[in-house]
Each structure stands twice: as structure tokens, then as C-alpha cells.
Design a protein around this motif. Structure first.
Motif, PDB file in Angstrom:
ATOM      1  N   VAL A 702      -6.943  -4.028   0.571  1.00  0.00           N
ATOM      2  CA  VAL A 702      -5.653  -4.724   0.630  1.00  0.00           C
ATOM      3  C   VAL A 702      -5.194  -5.082  -0.777  1.00  0.00           C
ATOM      4  O   VAL A 702      -4.050  -4.821  -1.169  1.00  0.00           O
ATOM      5  N   LEU A 703      -6.087  -5.664  -1.545  1.00  0.00           N
ATOM      6  CA  LEU A 703      -5.765  -6.078  -2.909  1.00  0.00           C
ATOM      7  C   LEU A 703      -5.379  -4.873  -3.769  1.00  0.00           C
ATOM      8  O   LEU A 703      -4.362  -4.895  -4.473  1.00  0.00           O
ATOM      9  N   ALA A 704      -6.190  -3.817  -3.707  1.00  0.00           N
ATOM     10  CA  ALA A 704      -5.922  -2.632  -4.521  1.00  0.00           C
ATOM     11  C   ALA A 704      -4.570  -2.017  -4.167  1.00  0.00           C
ATOM     12  O   ALA A 704      -3.790  -1.641  -5.053  1.00  0.00           O
ATOM     13  N   HIS A 705      -4.286  -1.909  -2.879  1.00  0.00           N
ATOM     14  CA  HIS A 705      -3.022  -1.309  -2.444  1.00  0.00           C
ATOM     15  C   HIS A 705      -1.835  -2.155  -2.885  1.00  0.00           C
ATOM     16  O   HIS A 705      -0.835  -1.621  -3.417  1.00  0.00           O
ATOM     17  N   GLU A 706      -1.915  -3.462  -2.681  1.00  0.00           N
ATOM     18  CA  GLU A 706      -0.778  -4.336  -2.978  1.00  0.00           C
ATOM     19  C   GLU A 706      -0.500  -4.408  -4.478  1.00  0.00           C
ATOM     20  O   GLU A 706       0.661  -4.371  -4.906  1.00  0.00           O
ATOM     21  N   ILE A 707      -1.542  -4.516  -5.291  1.00  0.00           N
ATOM     22  CA  ILE A 707      -1.324  -4.604  -6.739  1.00  0.00           C
ATOM     23  C   ILE A 707      -0.830  -3.269  -7.280  1.00  0.00           C
ATOM     24  O   ILE A 707       0.079  -3.223  -8.129  1.00  0.00           O
ATOM     25  N   GLN A 708      -1.388  -2.174  -6.803  1.00  0.00           N
ATOM     26  CA  GLN A 708      -0.902  -0.871  -7.243  1.00  0.00           C
ATOM     27  C   GLN A 708       0.565  -0.688  -6.865  1.00  0.00           C
ATOM     28  O   GLN A 708       1.380  -0.241  -7.685  1.00  0.00           O
ATOM     29  N   ARG A 709       0.905  -1.026  -5.645  1.00  0.00           N
ATOM     30  CA  ARG A 709       2.290  -0.895  -5.176  1.00  0.00           C
ATOM     31  C   ARG A 709       3.234  -1.764  -5.997  1.00  0.00           C
ATOM     32  O   ARG A 709       4.330  -1.333  -6.381  1.00  0.00           O
ATOM     33  N   GLY A 710       2.807  -2.980  -6.292  1.00  0.00           N
ATOM     34  CA  GLY A 710       3.642  -3.883  -7.078  1.00  0.00           C
ATOM     35  C   GLY A 710       3.866  -3.388  -8.497  1.00  0.00           C
ATOM     36  O   GLY A 710       4.966  -3.507  -9.052  1.00  0.00           O
ATOM     37  N   CYS A 711       2.827  -2.809  -9.101  1.00  0.00           N
ATOM     38  CA  CYS A 711       2.959  -2.275 -10.462  1.00  0.00           C
ATOM     39  C   CYS A 711       3.932  -1.101 -10.491  1.00  0.00           C
ATOM     40  O   CYS A 711       4.780  -1.000 -11.388  1.00  0.00           O
ATOM     41  N   ILE A 712       3.824  -0.212  -9.512  1.00  0.00           N
ATOM     42  CA  ILE A 712       4.722   0.948  -9.459  1.00  0.00           C
ATOM     43  C   ILE A 712       6.170   0.488  -9.283  1.00  0.00           C
ATOM     44  O   ILE A 712       7.085   1.004  -9.935  1.00  0.00           O
ATOM     45  N   ALA A 713       6.387  -0.504  -8.420  1.00  0.00           N
ATOM     46  CA  ALA A 713       7.738  -1.027  -8.196  1.00  0.00           C
ATOM     47  C   ALA A 713       8.316  -1.635  -9.464  1.00  0.00           C
ATOM     48  O   ALA A 713       9.543  -1.638  -9.661  1.00  0.00           O
ATOM     49  N   ALA A 714       7.446  -2.131 -10.338  1.00  0.00           N
ATOM     50  CA  ALA A 714       7.896  -2.751 -11.592  1.00  0.00           C
ATOM     51  C   ALA A 714       8.033  -1.736 -12.727  1.00  0.00           C
ATOM     52  O   ALA A 714       8.300  -2.100 -13.865  1.00  0.00           O
ATOM     53  N   GLY A 715       7.827  -0.450 -12.413  1.00  0.00           N
ATOM     54  CA  GLY A 715       7.974   0.582 -13.427  1.00  0.00           C
ATOM     55  C   GLY A 715       6.753   0.779 -14.299  1.00  0.00           C
ATOM     56  O   GLY A 715       6.834   1.431 -15.347  1.00  0.00           O
TER      57      GLY A 715
END
Length: 754
Positions: A702-715
Motif C-alpha cells: 500500500v505504502l509503495a503504491h501510494e508514494i510512487q503514484r503521488g510522486c508520478i502525479a507531481a512530475g
């Protein structure tokens, strides 16, 4: 793969050198067949660099073109070089004996039984019918039976078995799948089991615990649908809560007990045959994975496993519609390394297993089952061992030879050779004499097999680790590497990143540069150096290391910091030390930590999910198991001067109306969102957009997916570990990369000085 050489002129004699994983995979017979097809003369042989080929004839250009395109399934070609040499007017093509010299080739990992061997295994007309050691050039043991390179029979455990006439004929027959298959054996001349397959199946069906000698070590098996058998195994192995992996007979049966997507099914069926973590359907014995939502599942690896399932299905002892499911766990009492010696196994497993099944093929290198999961659609290694080791990690450039000895938990070692890093199989924890002996044995074996003499030893900054003491006792130069810097560098090494990179390292514990207890760090890494630009706010750790095993202690410290110390008795009154802890928290010099892992422990304790831990990560894993969808508490964190605090989040979690499931979802979502915010601020301040994500907490899907997704969304460009574990199993790779860079960047007149 790269290729070099001048234009090829048909009719000339060519010398072709092939490097990579080209020994023990049927590459020489493949070359023989290819040369025969194009009616070429010459020879092929293993040499220290890989494979050397000489060919002459009218279609040498066709041969060179086809060479990389039709290679055997287990082969990996790194480089092909071609040069013209003087013609010899040769008349035929042959396989020659291996050439000797300094070795720069490598051996491939063990591979699961191929379909062709399975067909023969159950073919009554085959001479391999029901033979538990059937193999060919496409499958079977490799790394676990090889003593040294080159990979010839005389250098493996098979040297103890003289081929019968039939095996010798197949070995010498270019048309056979076993042409130069070094592990070839049959019932007449090969290894034998101490007990029959029917005995194994009867034991499992009858509720017994059975020990068998697998590819990389002994395993303990029992019926996974039999709660009493599983509980008995737990008691005898002294494994209170830690989950067991299970094995099913076919990929079709997986859906009976778990949910699996296409990527997960592909991993299950890969030649590595790892344990894959899947969402459980909860229809096995509840004691398989207590309190967890995922279960580790694997398919049969060796012919012996296939035969056991075949026999279990044939007994008719199972209810209609139910396929056999067996617990398959390592036979390593009290957390010690895998057992591989027959006499030792009989002695150590007496009283644990009702039946101990040995065989007479030696295991040269022990290797546990690998464990993987799929995160964000891609493989994430949790334990890297059988099936993946000794495949190297390709580095961004060639570096000096370095030995890195890892940490104290989930230990591995790494040796660099040129532009490759060889990370060993999972060794385990170095807190027993047997564990340290295995660690030293692995260093000797891998160093010898790679034919490398390291110029330095890299180790953890902590002065009292067994691995550090090993480095201190050596006569080589030593380079100490800070724990979380090594975690960050491991990601950079496997992704080939040499530019400045941010790194978020979320871990349980690591010895800090200031001597403190670190574990939640935001770093800026450049070349072989790092800067600590942020960290999690320190938490009290009453009882020191004991708090890592007793999450209620960390939770008590948080309650005290929130002005709710009077609730410690109410929440944790069943703990004998609860009364004394309240007084302790008011004392000066209580140890503190920036650990991310301890925050997960605290949340689990405050939400009533887990107050004690019987194995590392238990509280965090049980907390993760509660999450179905994440939620974010707006303003649930504070960032001040690079320090990230979760005080508002914990204030919310201790409120009476927050239940365990809602609290777990709120904790995961808010923790992830806060980390992304923290990273984005650092990226804006530095102008760096690449960020490595590592540390044991990133095994939390959960943590890995959410942080990765958030980083990609932030460019930003997030980099997760894929080839080595995010936990301490990847530590040695990072140590090796940093040490190698330090040595490589020295002025020439300082090289080799201590």
C-alpha cells in the motif's frame, strides 16, 4: 546484448566469443546444432570468459546472425565478438573440453522442471518414468550443485555419479535434449531417495510433518488444510505467528485459495518458481498466515514436488473438489540457516518431522525459496535466493572489485566484477554461530566461483555487527557505509543512476552518522556521498531495542507526548511493565528514534491490532492487512525545517471513535501523502526530480503504491527496488556501489592505500 567485429566474409574461419550466462544452459549443444545446420566445421568449448566458437564454411555469416536469435531459454548473452582467423580446412564440428584460466563467466540460477521433462516423468514408456531427479539442459539444479566454474560435470555434485550407457549415449547425442547436460541422471545411475513417494504422500495425508531434501536445502511439508498439523508444525518449529508459504500442484489450483492477476500468475510459472504473495481467499487453515490478508503461494519446483502432488491426488484421501495444498517451509530450526547435510538433517529434525527423506546428491550451495510480490504491476523481491541468484545486477559502468558484507538482518553479500554486481542468496540473520558460519561460507564460495580478489571490504557503519567484525578482522582495506545511504545507493545502482538523486528511506533501524537511531530519512545522494536533508521527528523508544519487539512501548511514548499518559494503564494494562513505563517516560535520556517502522508499530498498538511482535514486521503487516482503501487526514502532518511530524495524525488515531480498519486506512493514506509532500518540497528546493524509494517499509504494498503514484502525479521519477529487496537484503549492493565509487574516484597514486 552487444556485438563487435568487422564485416563477415563467408568462407573465412571465424573465432566467436560469447559472454554472459552461457554455461550450464545447453549453449554448446545449441551451437553444435546451429553449426551443423549451416554445414560448418570447427568447434565450441566453455572457456573462462563464457563460450568460444570457431567456425568455417560457406555460411558463417548466417551462423553469426542466427546465434543470438535462437539461444536456449535459460541463456543470457551479454556480448558477442567476432574475428577472422586463419582457415584450418577442418572437416567437422565438435564440442571440446573446457579451457582453463581466470574465470569471468557466470553460472545461471536453478530452474524449475520444464514441460518436456514433466511429460517424460509421467510417461510409462520413458526410462525417466517417476524418476525424481529428471532434468535436461533447459531445467534442473545449477547454482546449488556447482562447486566451481567452468560448469562441467566434474565441477558439480554430479561428479559422484558415473553415467550409465544410456545416459552417456544421450549426453553424447547432438539430437538429444540432454546433449552435454551436466546433471543428467536416471534410475540406473543417478541419485536416489531414502524413502518412496508413496511414503511421503501417506505421511502428509495422515497429518504428519515430512522433511524432504529440496534443491537448495531441506523443507518441511504438511497438509495446509489440516489445522492441527499446521499448529503442530508451529510448535515444533517454535514459530508462533510468522506466516507459512504453501505449495499447490498446478497454476489452475491457485484460484481456489487466492486471487491472482496476470503478472502474479506469470511469476508463479516462471523458471525461478518463487513464493508469490497473493490476496488470500481465507479457505485454508487459519494458522497458515494469522492476521494477514496475503498468503505466499508457490508451484512445484523440482520433479520430487510434482511426484508428491501426483501421489496425493491418487490417494483419494481428499474431499471431492479440493486439490492438495501443502505447507512448504524451510527446515531451519530456531531461525538458523537451511539444513543441507543429510546426517545433520536427521539429527536436527528428529522430533520435528515424523519422516525425514534424504537423497545422495550433495547440495553445494544452500539457497532458500525466493519471495516476491507484484507492486504497481511490477515484480518486487522480498527475499532473493533460489531461482534468481547468482544472476548479476548490471552496473552503470565497470568498477574495481569490492566485497560488501551487508548488515545484521536478512543478510546478503555482494561482489563486484567489472560492470556487474553479484548479490548472494539470502543468508539470514547473523545472530547465531550457524548463521555467521553460513555468511563466511558464502563469501568464500562466491569469491572463489567468480575468481575475484576484492581490493576493499564495504560494511555497515555500526561497529558491533557480526559483518562489521568480519571486515575488521580481515587484512583488506575497509570502507564503512551509513545504513540508509546504502539503501539509497542500492536503488541507484540497480537503476544505473549516477546523477544527483533524492532518496526517501523508510526503515526500522540503522546506525546514524551521529551515532543515533535513524530509520525515516530524506537524503540527497551524489556520487559516493550523501547529505541528510530531512528526517522523521524523533520518537521516544522506552526500553531501547525491546521497544521494537513490543509496539505498545512506542505507542505509550506517543500517548505521553500527546498529554494522554494516563491512558497507558487503560490501553496496555495487561502488559506487566505498563505501570513502570509511565514513570520511565518522565525520565531524561530515554532513547529516541526517527524510525518509520516504529510508527507503523505504534499505530498497530494504538488501534489494537498488535501490541507485541513474534517476528520482525508483524505489527506493520497486520496493520496493512486491514487496508481496503486509503484515506487522507488533511493537515495530518507537519513539516518544519525538513523534519516531518505525524503528531496530528496520532491525535486522530487515539480518538475513541476510530476503529482498527478505519484507523489503518487513515494511517496508510496520510503517511503516504505526507511523504509525497515532503519529497516534493525537497525536489523544488534542489531541482532534482529523481527519487529513490527504499528501506524495509517499502515492502508494504500500500505504502509503495501510494508514494510512487503521488510522486508520478507531481512530475517526479520514483525509483523502487526491483532486482534486490527494499529491506536489508539489498543493503550489500548499495555498500558495494558506494565503496566501488570511492575507490574509482581516488587519484591514481592513492589507489590501494588504506
Amino acid at each position: 546484448m552487444s556485438q563487435s567485429g568487422k564485416a563477415i566474409h563467408d568462407g573465412a574461419r571465424l573465432r566467436v566469443r560469447v559472454s554472459g550466462a552461457v554455461q550450464g544452459v545447453g549453449f554448446r549443444p545449441y551451437v553444435y546444432g546451429l553449426a551443423t545446420r549451416y554445414r560448418l566445421a570447427g568447434f565450441v568449448a566453455n572457456d573462462p570468459d563464457g563460450v568460444i566458437i570457431e567456425v568455417e564454411g560457406d555460411r558463417t555469416s548466417d551462423f553469426v546472425t542466427a546465434l543470438p536469435l535462437e539461444k536456449p531459454p535459460l541463456a543470457r548473452i551479454d556480448h558477442i565478438s567476432v574475428e577472422e582467423i586463419g582457415a584450418l580446412a577442418a572437416k567437422d564440428f565438435s564440442i571440446r573440453a573446457s579451457e582453463q584460466g581466470k574465470i569471468s563467466t557466470r553460472i545461471v540460477a536453478d530452474a524449475a522442471t520444464c514441460q518436456q521433462c514433466l511429460d517424460e516423468l509421467f510417461d510409462q514408456n520413458s526410462r525417466y518414468y517417476l524418476y525424481p531427479f529428471i532434468n535436461c539442459t533447459h531445467c534442473g539444479p545449477r547454482y546449488t550443485i556447482v562447486e566451481r566454474l567452468p560448469y562441467d560435470r566434474r565441477n558439480t555434485a554430479m561428479k559422484a555419479f558415473t553415467m550409465c550407457k544410456s545416459c552417456a549415449a544421450e549426453y553424447a547425442d547432438p539430437a538429444s535434449r540432454r546433449f552435454h547436460a551436466e546433471a543428467i541422471a536416471c534410475p540406473t545411475c543417478g541419485p536416489r531417495l531414502s524413502h518412496g513417494i508413496d511414503d511421503i504422500a501417506a505421511g502428509i495425508s495422515g497429518g504428519q510433518i515430512v522433511a524432504i531434501k529440496g534443491l537448495g536445502g531441506y523443507q518441511l511439508l504438511c497438509n495446509a488444510r489440516d489445522h492441527d498439523a499446521v499448529q503442530r508444525l508451529r510448535r515444533k518449529k517454535q514459530r508462533d505467528q510468522k506466516p507459512f508459504a504453501v505449495m499447490v500442484g498446478s497454476v489452475e489450483q491457485v484460484s481456489e485459495i487466492a486471487e491472482a492477476n496476470a503478472a502474479e500468475l506469470a511469476l508463479l510459472e516462471s523458471t525461478a518458481r518463487p513464493i508469490v504473495l497473493l490476496n488470500s481467499r481465507n479457505n485454508l487453515a487459519p494458522s497458515i498466515a494469522p492476521g494477514l490478508s496475503r498468503i505466499g503461494i508457490m508451484l512445484p519446483v523440482a520433479p520430487l514436488h510434482h511426484l508428491v502432488f501426483h501421489a496425493l491426488r491418487s490417494t483419494g484421501a481428499l474431499p471431492d473438489g479440493e486439490g492438495p495444498v501443502i505447507v512448504a517451509t524451510s527446515a531451519n530450526p530456531s531461525g538458523e540457516p537451511l539444513l543441507i547435510d543429510n546426517a545433520q538433517a536427521v539429527r536436527r529434525l528428529f522430533g520435528i518431522a515424523n519422516l525425514i527423506v534424504t537423497h545422495d546428491r550433495n547440495i553445494m550451495t544452500r539457497a532458500d525459496d525466493s519471495v516476491v510480490s507484484v507492486v504497481a504491476g511490477r515484480r518486487q523481491l522480498i527475499r532473493r535466493a533460489r531461482g534468481y541468484v547468482p544472476e548479476p545486477i548490471r552496473l552503470a559502468r565497470a568498477v574495481p572489485p569490492v566485497l560488501a558484507v551487508g548488515g545484521a538482518l536478512k543478510s546478503t553479500i555482494t561482489i563486484t566484477r567489472g560492470n556487474e554486481a553479484f548479490v548472494s542468496q539470502h543468508i539470514g540473520d547473523l545472530d547465531t554461530v550457524e548463521g555467521i558460519r553460513f555468511f563466511e561460507e558464502t563469501i568464500r564460495h562466491l569469491t572463489s566461483m567468480l575468481d575475484v580478489e576484492p581490493v576493499v571490504i564495504a560494511h555497515d557503519l555500526h561497529p558491533n555487527m557480526a559483518s562489521t567484525r568480519f571486515a575488521d578482522a580481515s587484512r583488506r582495506e575497509r570502507i564503512a557505509v551509513q545504513h540508509h545511504h546504502a539503501h539509497a545507493a542500492a536503488v541507484m545502482a540497480e537503476h544505473g543512476v549516477e546523477r544527483p538523486t533524492l532518496a526517501l528511506v523508510l526503515d526500522g533501524y540503522g546506525y546514524g552518522s551521529d551515532g543515533g537511531n535513524w530509520g525515516g530519512e530524506l537524503l540527497l545522494c551524489e556520487h559516493a556521498a550523501f547529505q541528510r536533508i530531512g528526517h522523521l521527528a524523533p520518537l521516544q523508544m522506552p526500553g531501547g531495542d525491546r521497544a521494537a519487539r513490543e509496539p505498545w512501548r512506542i505507542a505509550s511514548g506517543i500517548l505521553q507526548s500527546l498529554g494522554r499518559g494516563d491512558e497507558i494503564r487503560q490501553r496496555f494494562g495487561t502488559q506487566p511493565q505498563a505501570e513502570r513505563l509511565l514513570a520511565l517516560l518522565d525520565q531524561p535520556h530515554v532513547p529516541t528514534t526517527t524510525s518509520a517502522g516504529r510508527r507503523f508499530d505504534a499505530a498497530a498498538a494504538l488501534l489494537g491490532v498488535a501490541t507485541l511482535q513474534s517476528y520482525e514486521g508483524e505489527a506493520a503487516m497486520k496493520l496493512e492487512a486491514r487496508v481496503r482503501r486509503t484515506a487522507v487526514l488533511e493537515d495530518g502532518w507537519l513539516i518544519d525545517g525538513g523534519v516531518l511530524s505525524f503528531r496530528p495524525l496520532f491525535e486522530r488515531l487515539v480518538a475513541d471513535e476510530v476503529g482498527a480498519t478505519a484507523g489503518a486506512e487513515l494511517f496508510h493514506g496520510t503517511f503516504s501523502a505526507a511523504c509525497v509532500d515532503w519529497i516534493v518540497r525537497a525536489a523544488r528546493a534542489t531541482g532534482i526530480t529523481a527519487v529513490g524509494l527504499s528501506g524495509g517499509c517499502f515492502l508494504n504494498a500500500v505504502l509503495a503504491h501510494e508514494i510512487q503514484r503521488g510522486c508520478i502525479a507531481a512530475g517526479l521519477t520514483p525509483l523502487l527496488p526491483r532486482q534486490v529487496p527494499a529491506n536489508d537484503g539489498g543493503l550489500s549492493l548499495g555498500q558495494a556501489w558506494i565503496a566501488a565509487l570511492q575507490v574509482a574516484e581516488r587519484p591514481a597514486d592513492l589507489e590501494g592505500t588504506a
